[in-house]
Scaffold this active site. Structure first.
Site, PDB file in Angstrom:
ATOM      1  N   HIS A   2       1.144  -0.918   9.676  1.00  0.00           N
ATOM      2  CA  HIS A   2       1.206   0.556   9.593  1.00  0.00           C
ATOM      3  C   HIS A   2       0.956   1.170  10.973  1.00  0.00           C
ATOM      4  CE1 HIS A   2      -0.330   0.017   5.232  1.00  0.00           C
ATOM      5  NE2 HIS A   2       0.926   0.422   5.142  1.00  0.00           N
ATOM      6  N   LYS A  61      -1.518   3.389  -8.942  1.00  0.00           N
ATOM      7  CA  LYS A  61      -2.307   2.161  -8.788  1.00  0.00           C
ATOM      8  C   LYS A  61      -3.756   2.482  -8.413  1.00  0.00           C
ATOM      9  CE  LYS A  61       0.427   1.602  -4.593  1.00  0.00           C
ATOM     10  NZ  LYS A  61       1.366   0.866  -3.834  1.00  0.00           N
ATOM     11  N   ARG A 111       9.957  -4.428   6.216  1.00  0.00           N
ATOM     12  CA  ARG A 111       9.523  -5.721   6.759  1.00  0.00           C
ATOM     13  C   ARG A 111      10.554  -6.773   6.360  1.00  0.00           C
ATOM     14  NH1 ARG A 111       4.024  -4.956   3.695  1.00  0.00           N
ATOM     15  NH2 ARG A 111       5.696  -4.393   2.273  1.00  0.00           N
ATOM     16  N   SER A 141      -0.951  -4.356   2.785  1.00  0.00           N
ATOM     17  CA  SER A 141      -2.303  -3.998   2.348  1.00  0.00           C
ATOM     18  C   SER A 141      -2.735  -4.892   1.188  1.00  0.00           C
ATOM     19  CB  SER A 141      -2.349  -2.535   1.889  1.00  0.00           C
ATOM     20  OG  SER A 141      -2.037  -1.671   2.944  1.00  0.00           O
TER      21      SER A 141
HETATM   22  O1  PNS Z   1       2.448   2.798   0.653  1.00  0.00           O
HETATM   23  P1  PNS Z   1       3.294   2.959  -0.566  1.00  0.00           P
HETATM   24  O2  PNS Z   1       2.420   2.840  -1.808  1.00  0.00           O
HETATM   25  O3  PNS Z   1       4.480   2.056  -0.591  1.00  0.00           O
HETATM   26  O4  PNS Z   1       3.862   4.474  -0.520  1.00  0.00           O
HETATM   27  C1  PNS Z   1       4.655   4.963  -1.569  1.00  0.00           C
HETATM   28  C2  PNS Z   1       4.844   6.486  -1.434  1.00  0.00           C
HETATM   29  C3  PNS Z   1       3.517   7.205  -1.343  1.00  0.00           C
HETATM   30  C4  PNS Z   1       5.660   6.789  -0.212  1.00  0.00           C
HETATM   31  C5  PNS Z   1       5.647   6.944  -2.684  1.00  0.00           C
HETATM   32  O5  PNS Z   1       5.043   6.441  -3.847  1.00  0.00           O
HETATM   33  C6  PNS Z   1       5.751   8.458  -2.827  1.00  0.00           C
HETATM   34  O6  PNS Z   1       6.358   9.115  -2.022  1.00  0.00           O
HETATM   35  N1  PNS Z   1       5.118   9.007  -3.887  1.00  0.00           N
HETATM   36  C7  PNS Z   1       5.104  10.441  -4.134  1.00  0.00           C
HETATM   37  C8  PNS Z   1       5.832  10.773  -5.419  1.00  0.00           C
HETATM   38  C9  PNS Z   1       7.317  10.909  -5.154  1.00  0.00           C
HETATM   39  O7  PNS Z   1       7.775  11.706  -4.363  1.00  0.00           O
HETATM   40  N2  PNS Z   1       8.116  10.095  -5.898  1.00  0.00           N
HETATM   41  C10 PNS Z   1       9.542  10.087  -5.777  1.00  0.00           C
HETATM   42  C11 PNS Z   1      10.009   9.207  -4.624  1.00  0.00           C
HETATM   43  S1  PNS Z   1      11.085   8.029  -5.255  1.00  0.00           S
END
Ligand code: PNS
Length: 166
Positions: free
Chosen positions: A19, A43, A92, A130
């Site tokens: 990150h 989660k 990745r 993570s």
């Molecule tokens: O680090 P992560 O858990 O892979 O991040 C995921 C994240 C936070 C980018 C994603 O879950 C997100 O944007 N959630 C907010 C809800 C949203 O907008 N959902 C629609 C996107 S498909």
């Protein structure tokens, strides 16, 4: 032309060197970068929102064009509110690709003017996540080269406090 603001969203539970590498790369491309922590993820996180924000602020404190923020709800709504032009995500391995493209295309459907840009971390972090970092730490392994030193220490303390609770 106006300054270009990008958002790097995620759970950051905790922030890894992968990150951090992406934050550095993005901060060199965009005028301003917001590292945005999702607060209402489904989660169950290991670290609280406050702890994760502290860690993000700690590692980005010398980066003048980077700020840390939190958001809930839809990412695109947050991005519009902030007047962002782009969302940054890391890719990745190939295995990331399916989930990431699904998310990017969904976000584009919801907000066509917002672009998602994929960056690759340095290859030494190409396998760092993570989830794996937490698993290694839980079993007493070393995460020394995978996370910033302050995160390593916090992980150690968190695991100790969880063992004490049992
Ligand atoms: O680090 P992560 O858990 O892979 O991040 C995921 C994240 C936070 C980018 C994603 O879950 C997100 O944007 N959630 C907010 C809800 C949203 O907008 N959902 C629609 C996107 S498909």
């Amino acid at each position: 032309m106006s300054d270009i603001l990008a958002i790097y969203p995620g759970s950051f539970d905790p922030i890894t060197n992968g990150h951090f590498d992406l934050i550095q790369r993005s901060s060199r491309i965009f005028d301003h970068l917001i590292v945005a922590l999702l607060t209402n993820a489904e989660k169950q996180p290991l670290f609280s929102v406050e702890e994760r924000v502290e860690m993000l602020q700690d590692v980005t404190r010398d980066m003048k064009n980077v700020t840390v923020d939190t958001f809930s709800g839809l990412l695109v709504d947050y991005a519009v509110k902030k007047n962002a032009r782009a969302i940054v995500r890391g890719i990745r391995a190939f295995s990331d690709y399916e989930y990431e493209i699904q998310m990017a295309l969904t976000n584009r459907k919801l907000q066509p003017k917002l672009e998602t840009l994929f960056l690759m971390p340095a290859e030494e972090y190409a396998y760092v996540s993570s989830r794996l970092v937490k698993e290694i730490a839980r079993h007493g392994g070393s995460v020394k080269d995978l996370v910033p030193p302050m995160v390593e220490e916090r992980l150690r303390r968190k695991i100790v406090s969880m063992i004490d609770e049992v």
